[in-house]
Write a protein that holds these residues in place. Structure first.
Motif, PDB file in Angstrom:
ATOM      1  N   THR B  45      26.178  14.524 -46.119  1.00  0.00           N
ATOM      2  CA  THR B  45      25.559  15.016 -44.887  1.00  0.00           C
ATOM      3  C   THR B  45      25.501  16.536 -44.936  1.00  0.00           C
ATOM      4  O   THR B  45      26.117  17.161 -45.808  1.00  0.00           O
ATOM      5  CB  THR B  45      26.358  14.617 -43.639  1.00  0.00           C
ATOM      6  N   GLY B 368      31.619  21.375 -39.809  1.00  0.00           N
ATOM      7  CA  GLY B 368      30.257  21.606 -40.284  1.00  0.00           C
ATOM      8  C   GLY B 368      29.914  23.061 -40.097  1.00  0.00           C
ATOM      9  O   GLY B 368      30.773  23.916 -40.092  1.00  0.00           O
TER      10      GLY B 368
ATOM     11  N   MET C  95      25.657  15.750 -32.082  1.00  0.00           N
ATOM     12  CA  MET C  95      25.354  15.374 -33.469  1.00  0.00           C
ATOM     13  C   MET C  95      26.492  14.627 -34.148  1.00  0.00           C
ATOM     14  O   MET C  95      26.261  13.801 -35.012  1.00  0.00           O
ATOM     15  CB  MET C  95      24.972  16.603 -34.300  1.00  0.00           C
ATOM     16  N   ARG C  96      27.742  14.944 -33.795  1.00  0.00           N
ATOM     17  CA  ARG C  96      28.828  14.287 -34.531  1.00  0.00           C
ATOM     18  C   ARG C  96      29.615  13.282 -33.696  1.00  0.00           C
ATOM     19  O   ARG C  96      30.677  12.827 -34.118  1.00  0.00           O
ATOM     20  CB  ARG C  96      29.769  15.349 -35.120  1.00  0.00           C
ATOM     21  N   PHE C 105      24.482  12.573 -37.086  1.00  0.00           N
ATOM     22  CA  PHE C 105      24.533  13.234 -38.390  1.00  0.00           C
ATOM     23  C   PHE C 105      24.430  12.198 -39.502  1.00  0.00           C
ATOM     24  O   PHE C 105      23.678  12.352 -40.449  1.00  0.00           O
ATOM     25  CB  PHE C 105      25.877  13.937 -38.497  1.00  0.00           C
ATOM     26  N   ASN C 108      21.017  10.659 -39.661  1.00  0.00           N
ATOM     27  CA  ASN C 108      20.069  11.526 -40.370  1.00  0.00           C
ATOM     28  C   ASN C 108      20.223  11.395 -41.870  1.00  0.00           C
ATOM     29  O   ASN C 108      19.237  11.372 -42.605  1.00  0.00           O
ATOM     30  CB  ASN C 108      20.277  12.996 -39.967  1.00  0.00           C
TER      31      ASN C 108
END
Lengths: 90, 375, 378
Positions: B45, B368, C95-96, C105, C108
């Motif tokens: 990812t 991230g 997103m997470r 995420f 995607n």
């Protein structure tokens, strides 16, 4: 989600009165001021920006009052500190 | 006046007091953090490319595990090698920045300066670069020429030559314009070894200038955020700056790192972890331009994690701090060098920040990246 | 930065800290809940607890709109994103968040097109730029954000956009506060009240807390001095035997809220009869959905949404953390199985989640800031 930041209005875009350009210490963005319908918004006004929209016009007199309150507390604290130091010298 | 309202939750008399229980939990967490990393995901990812925790896990669990050798395991910015009696530094870096052109530079500048800087951070004099291109079908040749011209200019400024290269073209849709890899070789002509693992309690942490300019510039240049600011990337070669520093206090420099992906916060964490020390940072001392602060506040990003491409972090012995700052400030790229933190023994592996407000908090590695494809 | 830096001043913090300590009755413990996730974030980010005496504790509340989204709704959003030609747009925080089968995420990585946006207006831009795609905006947030979503839908309608819709997950704050007040597990002395939600709904909706539940509430700003001052105001109220709604954030929050904002919400959205909140269960009249008249902009009507309820993993104690019953570090999986890198629950993922805030900012043995003098007795 709660993220709201104060910004200063630089200009209201004449062709699209719903939009204003806002400045946050040099970062500039167009913000939608449609939620402030009914308030006069002019360059120099400060607004709260949240996800690209102005949620509220910052009331500068309230801000001033808030700071004065904090100054007052700070002042009282400094005076106490000074008084304590002075008395400890006796 | 109401009488005191006591908690109805009574403390279990057999349990240790709350602060001890909390400490036990914190100890358990530290043990968990030291466990060997495993990649749990089946698919790569974006987080794996961000330079934070996920990247580290991928690197350690996949790459280091497979390629295993003592040089690699040090995971410094470059590898220090002995070849026929000469001490060389070797490094590589790939550039996937989007957009390719931004205020203050383009992917070409990053590609040269980035690798020059990795060599400089090893204490090496950068000499030769290679450059490999992966270009997408349909990419304008004029853009390629602009990028290459920038690389040539950057190489001249940095005193390096691009001596070999490679070019590949991939089909439209498979390459997002242009990706560049540069590898570099430099000579370690000073009798010193810089390493993130050599830092001691008492050392100080210095940053060479204001942080966050490159990352925010690129983020804004993408155009999605519609934020407009007078800001440029700080991309620059740091070889002269480091040479000046090493000339002045070389034997008392523990390590140098350029603050790219993940920013100053990530470097401090890497150093704290490699040396088993704590780094105590002072928020008020960290130089940040107001416009970077403004953009970060608007977006909810912490400037400590934002990439720079022309700033370095130096950890030096305390006694050398003043001389180090003087040496850095003498150079145009180091004019605003500042002492931003001190190394202590406890708590090991942790970076703490004394906030401008006066309280203290941790600065951990991010998982991230708040800003993808910055370099 | 104006209206920000002045409210981060360390000297004033010391002064307030002294005053708060002075108001604390010896032998008494105080527990105040900060409702908003944004307040939790500020508290940890600036190390604010260092300024509070041991006897004053802050308890984290459920005001984190990402944290209260059940796993099933995340799966629903991914199901929409997987449908042909869909671009899903969302705030970065989502997103997470782990659903039953991974996060946005992860989705995607497996091929969906889910993009981060800063504003719902950016989602409109994506829709205009991609007329052959169906663009969905994942609308989350309390009443703070609902007006912006509503305005965006109104704009989409005015422009005649046919490829834009919202997946509405807006929730309302009062039912959450009421759920806390009705919870038998918790004794609180007062509330640090929502800041930005109050710019929309005003301060009146909180009055029931002071009358029916006999607790004070102070609407607080988001700078550290705002929160400290609010604690001071709460302590003052308790000392004086008052139970009032007070507005510390008066520079931004109008007592009557923002009528235009309330009007646009009402125009586009209506209350759902009930909605599931992660950790709090089903709460009636606590969330918004798109009205029939705006059906063309309602992703739940346009797309097939599985609507499967996914139970939280057994190990997850997000519910108790959200209700303030457990501190983050008291959760059995905190920091070991559940970390920001491998989150089990939402509290660890959202930037406003209590567990994320504690893990990322607070996870060390702290020394309280020593104020050099004895507290002043007034």
């Amino acid at each position: 989600m709660c993220l709201g930041i104060p910004g200063e209005i630089i200009e209201v875009v004449a062709e699209t009165p719903d939009l204003a350009r806002v400045n946050v210490v040099g970062a500039r963005r167009l913000v939608n001021i449609g939620l402030l319908e009914g308030e006069t918004i002019e360059p120099g006004d400060w607004i709260l920006i949240h996800v690209g929209f102005a949620l509220s016009k910052i009331d500068e007199s309230e801000a001033q009052a808030a700071l004065e309150f904090l100054e007052g507390i700070g002042q009282a604290y400094e005076e106490e500190l000074a008084a304590m130091r002075a008395s400890s010298l006796n | 006046m109401t009488t005191g309202q006591m908690d109805h939750q009574t403390e279990d008399l057999h349990q240790p007091p709350q602060s001890d229980r909390e400490r036990q939990v914190l100890d358990r967490i530290e043990k968990a953090r030291k466990r060997k990393p495993k990649v749990r995901e089946e698919l790569v990812t974006l987080a794996h490319g961000a330079g934070g925790k996920a990247s580290r896990t991928l690197i350690e669990a996949v790459f280091v595990d497979a390629f295993r050798n003592p040089t690699l395991e040090q995971l410094e910015d470059g590898a220090s090698l002995e070849v026929g009696g000469a001490r060389l530094a070797l490094t590589t870096d790939s550039f996937v920045v989007s957009p390719l052109f931004f205020p203050g530079g383009n992917i070409g500048d990053l590609a040269v300066n980035g690798t020059v800087n990795d060599l400089a951070m090893c204490g090496a004099k950068p000499l030769y670069l290679s450059s490999g291109f992966v270009i997408e079908e349909g990419f304008p040749v004029a853009n390629l020429q602009r990028i290459v011209a920038s690389m040539a200019a950057a190489a001249t400024t940095a005193g390096v030559q691009i001596v070999t290269g490679d070019t590949k073209v991939v089909q439209r849709g498979k390459g997002d314009g242009c990706f560049i890899n540069t590898s570099g070789v430099g000579v370690l002509d000073r009798p010193l070894t810089l390493s993130a693992g050599s830092v001691q309690p008492g050392d100080v942490v210095i940053v060479s200038g204001p942080i966050g300019e490159h990352g925010i510039t690129v983020l804004l240049a993408r155009g999605d955020l519609d934020i407009d600011a007078d800001l440029e990337s700080d991309t620059a070669p740091l070889h002269e700056l480091t040479a000046g520093l090493l000339d002045a206090v070389g034997d008392r420099v523990r390590c140098l790192r350029d603050a790219t992906r993940g920013g100053v916060a990530t470097i401090c964490n890497e150093v704290a972890s490699a040396s088993g020390v704590a780094i105590h940072l002072d928020e008020a001392a960290v130089p940040v331009e107001p416009v970077v602060t403004g953009a970060c506040e608007l977006l909810g990003i912490d400037p400590l994690y934002v990439a720079c491409e022309g700033r370095m972090v130096a950890v030096v012995e305390a006694a050398a701090a003043d001389d180090a700052l003087v040496a850095l400030r003498r150079h145009p790229l180091g004019g605003r060098a500042a002492l931003i933190g001190r190394v202590q023994a406890d708590p090991p592996g942790i970076v703490l920040l004394k906030t401008a407000f006066g309280g203290t908090r941790i600065v951990d590695l991010l998982v991230g990246d708040p800003l993808p494809r910055i370099c | 930065m104006r209206f920000v830096d002045e409210f981060r001043d360390a000297d004033k913090a010391r002064a307030l800290s002294t005053q708060i300590t002075a108001l604390a009755e010896p032998g008494r413990h105080y527990k105040f809940m900060e409702v908003c996730g944004g307040h939790t974030h500020t508290i940890y980010k600036h190390g604010l607890e260092d300024y509070l005496p041991e006897s004053v504790q802050l308890v984290h509340g459920p005001g984190c709109p990402v944290c209260v989204i059940p796993m099933g709704r995340v799966d629903d959003a991914i199901a929409i994103a997987k449908q042909p030609d869909v671009i899903m747009t969302t705030f970065g925080d989502m997103m997470r968040v782990p659903g039953g089968n991974g996060s946005f995420f992860d989705a995607n990585a497996a091929g969906t097109d889910i993009r981060m946006v800063y504003s719902p207006l950016d989602a409109l831009k994506v829709a205009r730029a991609n007329p052959d795609k169906r663009v969905v905006f994942m609308a989350i947030g309390f009443e703070t954000t609902a007006p912006s979503t509503a305005m965006t839908v109104l704009r989409a309608k005015a422009e005649g956009l046919e490829n834009f819709s919202i997946f509405c997950n807006h929730v309302t704050i009062i039912p959450a506060i009421k759920a806390i007040l009705d919870s038998p597990d918790l004794r609180l002395d007062g509330f640090i009240g929502p800041g930005h939600v109050s710019t929309v709904i005003g301060c009146r909706p909180y009055e029931f807390i002071t009358t029916a539940y006999d607790k004070p509430l102070v609407c607080a700003g988001f700078e550290p001095l705002d929160i400290l001052q609010s604690v001071y105001m709460l302590m003052n109220q308790l000392r004086e035997g008052r139970r009032d709604v007070e507005n510390q954030y008066s520079r931004v929050v109008p007592w009557d809220g923002n009528p235009k904002a309330l009007q646009v919400i009402a125009e586009v959205m209506e209350l759902r009869p009930y909605f599931e909140w992660r950790g709090l269960g089903f709460i009636s009249q606590s969330a918004l959905r798109v009205r029939e008249e705006y059906a063309a902009f309602d992703a739940e009507r346009i797309f097939d949404v599985p609507g499967v309820r996914v139970a939280d993993p057994k190990a997850c104690q997000c519910g108790e953390v959200l209700k303030g019953v457990l501190k983050p570090w008291e959760c059995k999986v905190f920091g070991t199985a559940c970390t920001p890198e491998t989150p089990i629950g939402t509290c660890m993922v959202s930037s406003e989640g209590a567990c994320a805030a504690y893990y990322n900012f607070g996870r060390f043995t702290r020394d309280r800031i020593t104020i050099p003098l004895e507290p002043v007795t007034t």
